[in-house]
Design a protein around this motif. Structure first.
Motif, PDB file in Angstrom:
ATOM      1  N   ILE A   1      53.190  69.836  53.262  1.00  0.00           N
ATOM      2  CA  ILE A   1      53.602  68.471  52.911  1.00  0.00           C
ATOM      3  C   ILE A   1      55.094  68.345  53.168  1.00  0.00           C
ATOM      4  O   ILE A   1      55.880  69.192  52.728  1.00  0.00           O
ATOM      5  CB  ILE A   1      53.300  68.174  51.424  1.00  0.00           C
ATOM      6  CG1 ILE A   1      51.819  68.431  51.115  1.00  0.00           C
ATOM      7  CG2 ILE A   1      53.714  66.758  51.054  1.00  0.00           C
ATOM      8  CD1 ILE A   1      51.490  68.506  49.638  1.00  0.00           C
TER       9      ILE A   1
ATOM     10  N   THR B   1      59.826  70.973  53.036  1.00  0.00           N
ATOM     11  CA  THR B   1      58.445  71.268  53.374  1.00  0.00           C
ATOM     12  C   THR B   1      57.845  72.018  52.197  1.00  0.00           C
ATOM     13  O   THR B   1      58.351  73.065  51.791  1.00  0.00           O
ATOM     14  CB  THR B   1      58.355  72.111  54.659  1.00  0.00           C
ATOM     15  OG1 THR B   1      58.950  71.377  55.732  1.00  0.00           O
ATOM     16  CG2 THR B   1      56.914  72.435  55.005  1.00  0.00           C
TER      17      THR B   1
ATOM     18  N   PHE C   1      48.108  73.516  52.218  1.00  0.00           N
ATOM     19  CA  PHE C   1      48.619  72.165  52.407  1.00  0.00           C
ATOM     20  C   PHE C   1      50.068  72.305  52.859  1.00  0.00           C
ATOM     21  O   PHE C   1      50.836  73.054  52.242  1.00  0.00           O
ATOM     22  CB  PHE C   1      48.641  71.393  51.082  1.00  0.00           C
ATOM     23  CG  PHE C   1      47.296  71.027  50.535  1.00  0.00           C
ATOM     24  CD1 PHE C   1      46.903  69.703  50.480  1.00  0.00           C
ATOM     25  CD2 PHE C   1      46.433  71.992  50.038  1.00  0.00           C
ATOM     26  CE1 PHE C   1      45.676  69.338  49.947  1.00  0.00           C
ATOM     27  CE2 PHE C   1      45.207  71.649  49.511  1.00  0.00           C
ATOM     28  CZ  PHE C   1      44.824  70.316  49.455  1.00  0.00           C
TER      29      PHE C   1
ATOM     30  N   ILE D   1      55.055  60.675  51.147  1.00  0.00           N
ATOM     31  CA  ILE D   1      54.698  61.874  51.911  1.00  0.00           C
ATOM     32  C   ILE D   1      54.907  61.511  53.374  1.00  0.00           C
ATOM     33  O   ILE D   1      54.232  60.641  53.908  1.00  0.00           O
ATOM     34  CB  ILE D   1      53.241  62.301  51.645  1.00  0.00           C
ATOM     35  CG1 ILE D   1      53.069  62.736  50.190  1.00  0.00           C
ATOM     36  CG2 ILE D   1      52.836  63.427  52.603  1.00  0.00           C
ATOM     37  CD1 ILE D   1      51.628  63.037  49.793  1.00  0.00           C
TER      38      ILE D   1
ATOM     39  N   LEU E   1      51.566  65.327  56.349  1.00  0.00           N
ATOM     40  CA  LEU E   1      50.605  66.101  55.566  1.00  0.00           C
ATOM     41  C   LEU E   1      49.642  66.794  56.513  1.00  0.00           C
ATOM     42  O   LEU E   1      49.120  66.169  57.429  1.00  0.00           O
ATOM     43  CB  LEU E   1      49.820  65.179  54.618  1.00  0.00           C
ATOM     44  CG  LEU E   1      48.623  65.778  53.889  1.00  0.00           C
ATOM     45  CD1 LEU E   1      49.078  66.835  52.897  1.00  0.00           C
ATOM     46  CD2 LEU E   1      47.834  64.693  53.186  1.00  0.00           C
TER      47      LEU E   1
ATOM     48  N   SER F   1      48.331  63.890  45.900  1.00  0.00           N
ATOM     49  CA  SER F   1      48.991  62.661  46.361  1.00  0.00           C
ATOM     50  C   SER F   1      49.393  61.785  45.174  1.00  0.00           C
ATOM     51  O   SER F   1      50.408  61.092  45.218  1.00  0.00           O
ATOM     52  CB  SER F   1      48.116  61.899  47.349  1.00  0.00           C
ATOM     53  OG  SER F   1      46.949  61.429  46.735  1.00  0.00           O
TER      54      SER F   1
END
Length: 174
Positions: free
Chosen positions: A51, A7, A49, A33, A36, A23
């Motif tokens: 991810i 993560t 963010f 990914i 998200l 991205s």
């Protein structure tokens, strides 16, 4: 190195185009990914963010380094699943007659600790919050009965250890 779930938490200014550039970093390395989520963070005017990727630690470290080179990014971190507390949410739209005609549907709702959000003549909506595998299990249990619609959120996560992001920002403000 073996692939694992990581993560990545990215703290940044909220600027147009940053998501596209982030991205692109994954695209160049052919890393998917898996999840998200972007939201405001615990710090005013700073976005976070979250991810999720399934790759090696070496690739994850390189990606985080590339993300940190973006002008708007304040700091990026990566963590294994053992280092964070995380959840996902999902909602399921199911035909209403099944709620009354199929006893097993009621058992699935009860056993999965999901909630009925709304019931109408044609459908009802279930909400489930939990780990990815818990949502997958519920999906698999409901699938034979017919799922009209299904959507899941991206992962949200907090670290078990304290995050030094607040101290980092305080240094910039002094």
């Amino acid at each position: 190195m073996e692939n694992k779930w990581y993560t990545i938490s990215v703290y940044s200014e909220n600027n147009v185009g940053l998501l596209n550039r982030i991205s692109g970093i994954f695209l160049k390395r052919h890393i998917n990914i898996e999840s998200l989520n972007v939201s405001k963070s615990e710090i005013e005017h700073v976005s976070k963010f979250t991810i999720v990727v399934f790759t090696t630690e070496d690739w994850t470290r390189k990606i985080v380094g590339q993300i940190e080179k973006q002008i708007e990014v304040i700091k990026a971190y990566y963590h294994t699943d053992d280092e964070i507390i995380y959840q996902e949410s999902a909602i399921f739209k199911i035909a209403s007659h099944l709620l009354f005609d199929e006893r097993q549907i009621q058992n699935i709702i009860k056993e999965s600790n999901s909630q009925i959000v709304t019931v109408s003549r044609d459908f009802f909506v279930l909400a489930k919050t939990g780990r990815r595998y818990e949502i997958d299990e519920m999906h698999d249990a409901l699938e034979p009965y017919g799922i009209m619609q299904f959507v899941r959120s991206g992962r949200i996560a907090v670290t078990k250890e304290s995050m030094p992001i607040t101290e980092i920002l305080a240094e910039f403000q002094n």
